[in-house]
Design a protein around this motif. Structure first.
Motif, PDB file in Angstrom:
ATOM      1  N   UNK A  97      19.527  18.529  13.042  1.00 32.93           N
ATOM      2  CA  UNK A  97      19.737  18.442  14.496  1.00 32.93           C
ATOM      3  C   UNK A  97      18.471  18.769  15.247  1.00 32.93           C
ATOM      4  N   UNK A  98      17.677  19.683  14.689  1.00 37.89           N
ATOM      5  CA  UNK A  98      16.422  20.070  15.342  1.00 37.89           C
ATOM      6  C   UNK A  98      15.318  19.045  15.063  1.00 37.89           C
ATOM      7  N   UNK A  99      15.658  17.968  14.368  1.00 33.78           N
ATOM      8  CA  UNK A  99      14.683  16.910  14.129  1.00 33.78           C
ATOM      9  C   UNK A  99      13.717  17.220  12.988  1.00 33.78           C
ATOM     10  N   UNK A 100      14.113  18.115  12.090  1.00 36.28           N
ATOM     11  CA  UNK A 100      13.243  18.490  10.985  1.00 36.28           C
ATOM     12  C   UNK A 100      13.629  17.702   9.732  1.00 36.28           C
ATOM     13  N   UNK A 101      12.602  17.202   9.013  1.00 43.31           N
ATOM     14  CA  UNK A 101      12.888  16.467   7.795  1.00 43.31           C
ATOM     15  C   UNK A 101      12.998  17.444   6.633  1.00 43.31           C
ATOM     16  N   UNK A 102      13.955  17.194   5.735  1.00 41.53           N
ATOM     17  CA  UNK A 102      14.158  18.077   4.587  1.00 41.53           C
ATOM     18  C   UNK A 102      13.689  17.390   3.318  1.00 41.53           C
ATOM     19  N   UNK A 103      12.938  18.105   2.498  1.00 40.39           N
ATOM     20  CA  UNK A 103      12.481  17.517   1.243  1.00 40.39           C
ATOM     21  C   UNK A 103      12.788  18.491   0.101  1.00 40.39           C
ATOM     22  N   UNK A 104      13.523  17.984  -0.913  1.00 38.55           N
ATOM     23  CA  UNK A 104      13.828  18.816  -2.073  1.00 38.55           C
ATOM     24  C   UNK A 104      13.013  18.346  -3.265  1.00 38.55           C
ATOM     25  N   UNK A 105      12.510  19.288  -4.072  1.00 34.83           N
ATOM     26  CA  UNK A 105      11.719  18.903  -5.253  1.00 34.83           C
ATOM     27  C   UNK A 105      12.614  18.385  -6.374  1.00 34.83           C
ATOM     28  N   UNK A 106      13.708  19.060  -6.633  1.00 36.37           N
ATOM     29  CA  UNK A 106      14.548  18.748  -7.799  1.00 36.37           C
ATOM     30  C   UNK A 106      15.895  18.176  -7.409  1.00 36.37           C
ATOM     31  N   UNK A 107      15.935  17.362  -6.392  1.00 31.56           N
ATOM     32  CA  UNK A 107      17.249  16.974  -5.926  1.00 31.56           C
ATOM     33  C   UNK A 107      17.130  15.714  -5.072  1.00 31.56           C
ATOM     34  N   UNK A 108      17.927  14.712  -5.401  1.00 29.39           N
ATOM     35  CA  UNK A 108      17.970  13.557  -4.502  1.00 29.39           C
ATOM     36  C   UNK A 108      19.416  13.268  -4.159  1.00 29.39           C
ATOM     37  N   UNK A 109      19.621  12.761  -2.981  1.00 36.24           N
ATOM     38  CA  UNK A 109      20.973  12.532  -2.497  1.00 36.24           C
ATOM     39  C   UNK A 109      21.722  11.539  -3.389  1.00 36.24           C
ATOM     40  N   UNK A 110      21.024  10.442  -3.723  1.00 37.28           N
ATOM     41  CA  UNK A 110      21.750   9.307  -4.296  1.00 37.28           C
ATOM     42  C   UNK A 110      21.954   9.378  -5.807  1.00 37.28           C
ATOM     43  N   UNK A 111      21.059  10.115  -6.502  1.00 39.44           N
ATOM     44  CA  UNK A 111      21.017   9.950  -7.952  1.00 39.44           C
ATOM     45  C   UNK A 111      22.037  10.751  -8.740  1.00 39.44           C
ATOM     46  N   UNK A 112      22.552  11.811  -8.141  1.00 40.36           N
ATOM     47  CA  UNK A 112      23.453  12.641  -8.941  1.00 40.36           C
ATOM     48  C   UNK A 112      24.814  12.733  -8.275  1.00 40.36           C
TER      49      UNK A 112
END
Ligand SMILES: [Zn+2]
Length: 504
Positions: A97-112
């Motif tokens: 909501x605050x317009x911040x992008x989130x990046x995870x090293x060991x995690x993707x939305x679609x793959x698991x």
């Protein structure tokens, strides 16, 4: 681009897997740089369980995001934020909501499957869990205060706070606090103290160089400086927490006595003088206009002005000073009030014009409809998840579905109600009758009213008086202000405020 990296290890993880904070920070920082970050802020919590949101590192990250200084957050996986799915959902929602992008090293939305579940539940769960979690977080803070600890948001001039060391006196700021108290008890006004501090360049807590007399007054009134910090002072059950005192109890009490005296004095002075104080705004500079007692050709004259002291106000008002003769302006407003009360039909139609417009109701209805469509989306997503076998239809999920259904029904009901209420329907026939009756009662003894009663009456009927332009020429009749435009805004809820008037 500014990035934040957030790392967390619990004691357990350190012991079992040998995870270290440094390793997490390094790999997150590397990824942030790859993504183009030029500046990186680090936040970390070590040895703190992911079950609680009450973590200093996380608090720091969240307040940095609130301030809007972060564009990107890098972390290893959603578990760093919290061990609880609901908390993860809330936090990611808050960040996005605050317009911040989130990046995870060991995690993707679609793959698991976990990723998919997480993503899909976002819509379904966040909506109704949010309130509950907020409540829990507030409870946590209160608990802490009750145990004599200090909640995270402690910030007070004269003190430093850190979760490790607690509340400590900030020597430089405490010196200023002492000066403020000692000057005040030797009868220097808060106004004069504020000017002195501003001129000597002492920074405030927010690091500006501007001291308003209200800030000085707030310091003088705060019992923390005699060692009693009051947490949630506006609630039903404020909690007193001992902190190191900066001034003695005697000095603090003396200051309170002087404050009370001056309040009484001001109440007396202001009383009979300005009928419209607190109601007038100058539209040329956008600031409130207050009473001003000046001299004109040797005569004392009451005026209203938007001009304020430059040393204590950011917007000091129109320059050259705009002075509006108080007798004339008060007469204009008072005559309008009388005219309306004399002609109840005119009054009713004037009030109708001030009612919330159809546009306001339309906005509310749109807002409700948006919530409804979010809820429906959440239900569909949850049902899809059940159908695809990712989520099992256990009692917990059943309960969630029921809650979503109930929410949908509630929203549908509220939309129906809002449609009914829209526009003039808000103002019932009975209300109009009542207003007319009240008007005819008040007008009977309108000329015998005391100043306070007049003021109450004006405040019940008028919400704002807008002034623009300035006097042209020097001579004018008492009920005429040539060149000045006076706009009187009426209270739509007048029928209720008039009922409470103490006019017999
Ligand atoms: Zn002005």
């Amino acid at each position: 681009m500014r990035a934040a990296v957030y790392a967390r290890v619990s004691t357990e993880e350190q012991a079992q897997h040998g995870y270290s904070l440094a390793e997490q920070k390094d790999s997150c920082t590397r990824r942030a740089k790859e993504l183009g970050a030029t500046e990186i802020l680090e936040f970390a919590d070590e040895g703190i369980s992911g079950a609680t949101l009450d973590r200093p590192g996380l608090e720091g990250l969240r307040s940095a995001i609130k301030e809007g200084i972060i564009d990107l957050i890098v972390l290893r996986d959603p578990d760093r934020l919290s061990r609880k799915l609901a908390h993860q959902l809330i936090l990611t929602e808050e960040f996005e909501k605050a317009g911040v992008r989130l990046e995870f090293l060991d995690f993707t939305w679609q793959d698991s499957p976990e990723g998919k579940l997480f993503y899909n539940l976002k819509g379904a769960v966040a909506e109704y869990e949010r309130e509950k979690i907020k409540e829990r977080m507030i409870r946590g803070k209160n608990q802490k205060a009750r145990q004599g600890g200090i909640p995270m948001n402690f910030s007070l001039y004269g003190y430093d706070y850190s979760p490790e060391k607690g509340v400590q006196i900030n020597a430089q700021e405490a010196e200023i606090v002492k000066q403020i108290f000692h000057k005040f008890v030797s009868y220097t006004s808060p106004h004069a103290i504020a000017i002195e501090l501003t001129q000597s360049g002492v920074p405030t807590k927010r690091n500006t160089n501007f001291w308003h007399r209200q800030v000085v007054r707030q310091i003088l009134m705060n019992p923390a400086y005699k060692g009693e910090w009051v947490y949630q002072k506006n609630s039903d059950s404020p909690i007193i927490i001992p902190v190191p005192a900066i001034v003695s109890k005697e000095v603090w009490e003396t200051a309170q006595q002087i404050l009370a005296e001056s309040r009484r004095l001001w109440a007396k002075r202001g009383k009979q003088q300005y009928l419209l104080s607190g109601l007038i705004t100058c539209t040329d500079c956008g600031t409130p206009m207050g009473g001003h007692y000046g001299t004109h050709w040797g005569n004392r004259v009451r005026n209203y002005t938007c001009r304020k002291s430059e040393s204590t106000n950011r917007i000091p008002g129109c320059s050259p000073a705009k002075l509006i003769n108080a007798d004339s302006l008060e007469l204009i407003v008072w005559n309008e009030v009388k005219n309306l009360l004399n002609d109840p039909d005119k009054l009713v139609s004037a009030v109708k014009r001030n009612l919330p417009t159809d546009e306001d109701s339309k906005k509310e209805i749109d807002n409700l409809k948006r919530q409804l469509s979010d809820t429906e989306k959440g239900m569909t997503q949850l049902i899809d998840l059940i159908a695809s076998g990712i989520v099992e239809l256990d009692s917990k999920i059943k309960q969630k579905l029921t809650q979503l259904k109930q929410r949908r029904e509630l929203l549908e009901r509220r939309i129906k109600e809002a449609n009914k209420e829209s526009g003039l329907a808000l103002f019932s026939r009975q209300d109009m009758k009542n207003l007319k009756r009240l008007a005819s009662e008040i007008i009977k003894n309108i000329d015998d009213l005391e100043f306070e009663e007049k003021q109450q009456l004006v405040r019940s009927m008028v919400s704002q008086v807008y002034i623009s332009g300035r006097i042209q020429g020097t001579y004018h009749l008492p009920d005429d202000l040539p060149g000045v435009d006076v706009k009187i805004m009426l209270r739509a809820e007048m029928v209720y405020s008039l009922k409470n008037l103490a006019i017999s």
